[in-house]
Design an enzyme around this catalytic site. Structure first.
Site: not given
Length: 966
Positions: A342, A572
């Site tokens: 991220e 994820e």
């Protein structure tokens, strides 16, 4: 049709009209195994449905020509312990669907992962694990603060779990079919002591754990995990000394509002917990990301140890993960490295320094603007807006409060770095901060050209990829975009080798509110782009699936468009387990969790995506969850009941009766739900033959036979030998020698959460290109469709096969069975989906994971559109070998439960199994498709099934085999 007085020990088949060629299967050299007990068996195969007469069947079953001999049971030789080209060895046979070694090395072709047999891989597994963000010494759980600031003297040994627990956790993941692991290895875990000082003891422990993965069929990729830059800025990832390099004092982040750190901020009057994502907009994290990506551009005056700050930070990062790659380079389990979890641009591209846009940023709790953050860090006390949850927008302004009344500085020496570079100053008249260069982060400070963060990011990706692939040339490089944004556009010169698109996806509304009841969901992705609130609202579980499916489809398409035709893994996805005020922890009912997660996983499956669930956390408990910033996503918890669950009780249950607890066997409950659709299954499976219809329904009753003699597949010399890497051709291996799974009450399921949705069937290795897959949690029905490759893939591995012509893999007979009954020389000379080389062959078995958790006590109805199948319960695997080899030909597999009562025309006897055959061949010898099976994909050729069209109610299945399995 079987007669009433037919012997149950002998298969009885309807005689075929002379005009119809008898359907024969590829010689399989297999013997039925000893039944382990009356309710189980080692394996069952559709070979029992071969269209022979009784005498032919008996003769063929005992024919020496079909048995392996010392001359014909071998397709390759290996030295003892050597890995065979298709995976496995004489000591470790290949073949479990969820074993990623059985197909050889994982490669890629376009958007798909492939194995060495050119099969498409649909990988799934877990993130391992959330606690890896935190040191074990001192205890890094974010509700503790003892020793928190002693950042150089920490230890991550024992992450993700100690060696003595590895077998337990790896075997559990294997049993659940989650054997693709995203292994979290934060930068801090490797280099916490200082620049260039690596924790090789921790790396030794990682090597030891990863070295165990092949035993369980597990492959992994390394995730340099970070959130909000570092633990010391409210997340995880980078070592504490990186702040020192930037000139920041991490001990002053709480006072100055530079970060919300759970370890230090949870005092009365502070912002509520679970606000860690807001740190991306606060001074500490935003400054570090900006310096890391583009310090040379935006802070050219900042140096550390004689290097520009950007070069210093990036070079340490590259060197660290190059070092790790070198240490792991000998491990077969490691297939690649992720670039960064991220990533965030920091201030790069920020259009307004006076206000954050709440559509693209989480504005919650204490919410200073960028310039207010600069001023707070520089020692000013300011009133700051406080935002709280609301509806229909996620948050709203509630008021203000004074931050940094002590007038402390977040900088170790001197003034704010952004003041030094002329971004802001203090207004001499008002005494308030003012922006002097509002476009500083959107245009190049020296040239004035527009700034695009993706340029910085792609340059970094290229350098990182070279660092990793220098140590492991074959490594994949997993790249993800900024969360909730489109990925950067790859252009000429950007690194292409081994790139995998790996975005994340969550239902952000449910995650933020920790609530889900299946009534209403929202398209947060659409809302962030200005979508109307009403149009972004979906009702019911059906609406939730439509909502999620659309969002995930957008995510996938953005990657294919911007990154290119590359494989995609959702790195994820998952759900908070503490939803709905944590009621499930008190009453044991995880029903909402299962429905929530099923909606997500069904949407991922609808988009044919590989994924790794967030997360499997071995230290999770009901009090502190994943022990990180108030999160609780783990599908495993120590607070789930320990010991063997009571009969009929689902792991994770405590007091209140759940669906699994209501019925002694959940599969039987699901049978009732599917009974209506199964009641008339026989009448719908009519067979169209030679111009007339027949409702013949042949059946076969399995017999007990002796186990195979392993010596039969050994040559006279002492070298280990192997047969073709396929369950259809293997006779040396006894399936019952494998560990057996006793279903959902197995002790390995203890600790699992929402397993009804987590553990599900899936096609892992596909001998073609996937078209669709669907699992109905209510009825446990699984359907999968795929097609032959339109062009023959380039083979990665060649497997010598002297038996090929004898086994009829590529013969003129295959050409004579074309849809129009004419010879097809193209089919004879080219093997679509497999190597065309006449000296080689590839296994073309599709392998489907069939979890015993759901199906152990079920009676299964297995149907295929054409070809053969074999179900091996011990391996939780259904093997399917299709027959129609035309380019683009579509194949279907259906697995579902039958009703509790026996099917019509089946034998009622003491055997634990009975097989019923339907289907046949048409007058041209062409495979017939099962009635009701969907037609070819619109994306494929209209002639995928030849000129025949689907007729509802007419069976069109060559080997529409039905196996009722107890």
């Amino acid at each position: 049709m079987p007669t009433d007085n037919a012997s149950p020990a002998s298969p009885v088949f309807t005689e075929q009209p002379s005009a119809v060629p008898a359907m024969t299967f590829r010689p399989h050299h297999l013997k039925a195994q000893e039944l382990k007990h009356t309710h189980s068996f080692s394996s069952m195969s559709s070979y029992a449905s071969s269209a022979h007469t009784d005498n032919e069947s008996t003769s063929n079953s005992s024919s020496e020509e079909e048995r392996p001999t010392k001359n014909h049971a071998v397709s390759a030789k290996t030295r003892k312990g050597e890995r065979r080209p298709g995976g496995g060895s004489s000591l470790r046979p290949a073949g479990k669907a969820h074993d990623w070694y059985s197909g050889g090395r994982i490669t890629s072709n376009g958007r798909w992962f492939r194995d060495s047999q050119n099969r498409t891989l649909l990988l799934r597994g877990v993130n391992l694990c959330g606690n890896s963000k935190l040191p074990t010494t001192p205890n890094g759980s974010t509700h503790l603060n003892e020793g928190f600031f002693d950042h150089r003297n920490v230890c991550f040994l024992g992450r993700p779990f100690p060696r003595d627990q590895a077998d337990e956790h790896f075997s559990r993941l294997q049993r659940w079919g989650l054997t693709f692991v995203r292994l979290l290895v934060p930068w801090e875990a490797l280099e916490h002591s200082g620049p260039g000082i690596y924790d090789d003891k921790f790396i030794d422990s990682l090597v030891e754990l990863i070295d165990l993965m092949p035993k369980y069929g597990i492959k992994c990729f390394i995730d340099p995990h970070q959130d909000c830059w570092s633990r010391f800025s409210g997340g995880s990832g980078a070592p504490g000394w990186t702040f020192e390099a930037a000139g920041l004092d991490l001990r002053k982040f709480k006072t100055t509002g530079a970060a919300y750190v759970h370890n230090t901020n949870q005092d009365a009057g502070d912002s509520p917990p679970m606000v860690w994502p807001t740190n991306y907009t606060k001074l500490a994290a935003s400054t570090m990301f900006t310096l890391f990506w583009a310090g040379d551009t935006f802070a050219p005056n900042k140096m550390y140890q004689g290097e520009p700050i950007q070069q210093f930070l990036q070079n340490r990062y590259f060197a660290c993960y190059n070092h790790l790659a070198q240490r792991l380079s000998h491990l077969d389990a490691v297939i690649g490295f992720e670039v960064m979890n991220e990533p965030h641009p920091g201030y790069i591209g920020l259009e307004s320094l006076t206000r954050y846009e709440f559509n693209s940023n989480l504005v919650f709790g204490d919410s200073p603007s960028a310039v207010e953050g600069f001023a707070l860090g520089d020692g000013m006390a300011l009133p700051i807006e406080v935002w709280v949850k609301s509806w229909p927008f996620p948050t709203k302004k509630q008021g203000t409060r004074i931050i940094n009344s002590e007038k402390a500085s977040a900088w170790l020496e001197g003034e704010c770095i952004w003041k030094q570079h002329g971004v802001w100053s203090v207004n001499q008249k008002t005494g308030k901060p003012q922006v002097d260069r509002p476009d500083y982060f959107t245009t190049h400070p020296q040239t004035g050209e527009p700034i695009d963060f993706s340029r910085f990011y792609l340059d970094f990706v290229g350098k990182y990829s070279k660092a990793v692939q220098k140590a492991i040339p074959s490594a994949f490089v997993f790249v993800e975009p900024i969360p909730n944004e489109a990925p950067p556009i790859w252009g000429p010169g950007d690194h292409e080798e081994g790139i995998v698109y790996a975005p994340h996806w969550y239902d952000l509304h449910s995650v933020f509110n920790k609530a889900f009841d299946g009534r209403i969901t929202h398209d947060v992705q659409g809302l962030s782009k200005g979508k109307n609130v009403l149009a972004a609202t979906y009702f019911g579980l059906k609406g939730a699936r439509k909502n999620y499916r659309g969002q995930i489809s957008n995510l996938l398409n953005a990657g294919l468009q911007n990154v290119g035709n590359k494989p995609c893994v959702i790195g994820e996805c998952g759900i908070p387990m503490d939803i709905n005020q944590r009621k499930a922890f008190m009453n044991g009912d995880f029903g909402h969790h299962s429905r929530f997660l099923d909606a997500i996983l069904s949407s991922l499956e609808a988009n044919l995506l590989s994924f790794t669930l967030w997360n499997y956390n071995t230290t999770n408990d009901n009090t502190y969850g994943d022990h990180w910033n108030g999160e609780d996503f783990s599908i495993f918890s120590l607070d789930s009941p320990q010991g063997t669950p009571e009969a009929g009780r689902s792991p994770g249950s405590n007091t209140q009766v759940t669906l699994r607890q209501q019925a002694p066997n959940f599969a039987k409950e699901a049978m009732k739900r599917s009974a209506a659709s199964n009641a008339d299954v026989v009448s719908k499976l009519q067979i169209k033959r030679a111009g007339h219809e027949s409702d013949s329904y042949s059946s076969f009753v399995g017999e007990k036979e002796g186990a195979n003699n392993d010596d039969e597949c050994r040559t006279s010399n002492e070298e280990d030998t192997i047969a073709e890497d396929s369950p259809f051709d293997r006779s040396y291996f006894r399936f019952e020698d494998e560990e057996y799974d006793d279903g959902r009450d197995h002790v390995a399921h203890v600790g699992g959460r929402a397993l009804d949705a987590v553990v599900r069937p899936y096609a892992a290795k596909v001998a073609g290109e996937p078209i669709s897959t669907e699992f109905d949690l209510a009825t446990l029905q699984f359907t999968f469709r795929f097609c032959n490759y339109l062009q023959a893939p380039i083979p990665s591995v060649q497997v010598s096969s002297p038996e090929k012509q004898q086994q009829g893999l590529i013969t003129s007979k295959a050409a004579n069975n074309s849809s129009d009954g004419t010879s097809d020389s193209t089919l004879e000379s080219q093997w679509y989906g497999h190597p065309p080389d006449d000296d080689t062959t590839m296994a073309f078995d599709t392998e489907i994971f069939i979890p015993s958790y759901h199906y152990e006590e079920a009676r299964l109805d297995i149907r295929v559109s054409d070809g053969d199948w074999r179900y091996v319960k011990e391996r939780q695997t259904l093997y399917y070998r299709h027959k129609d080899m035309k380019p683009g030909a579509v194949h279907s597999v259906l697995v579902k439960l039958v009703s509790g009562s026996p099917l019509p025309h089946s034998h009622n006897n003491s055997s634990s199994t009975s097989i019923n055959k339907t289907g046949g061949v048409d007058s041209n010898g062409r495979s017939k498709r099962a009635a009701g099976s969907p037609g070819p994909s619109k994306l494929k050729s209209d002639s995928a099934y030849g000129s025949s069209s689907l007729q509802v109610g007419k069976a069109e299945s060559d080997a529409g085999c039905v196996c009722i399995i107890m």
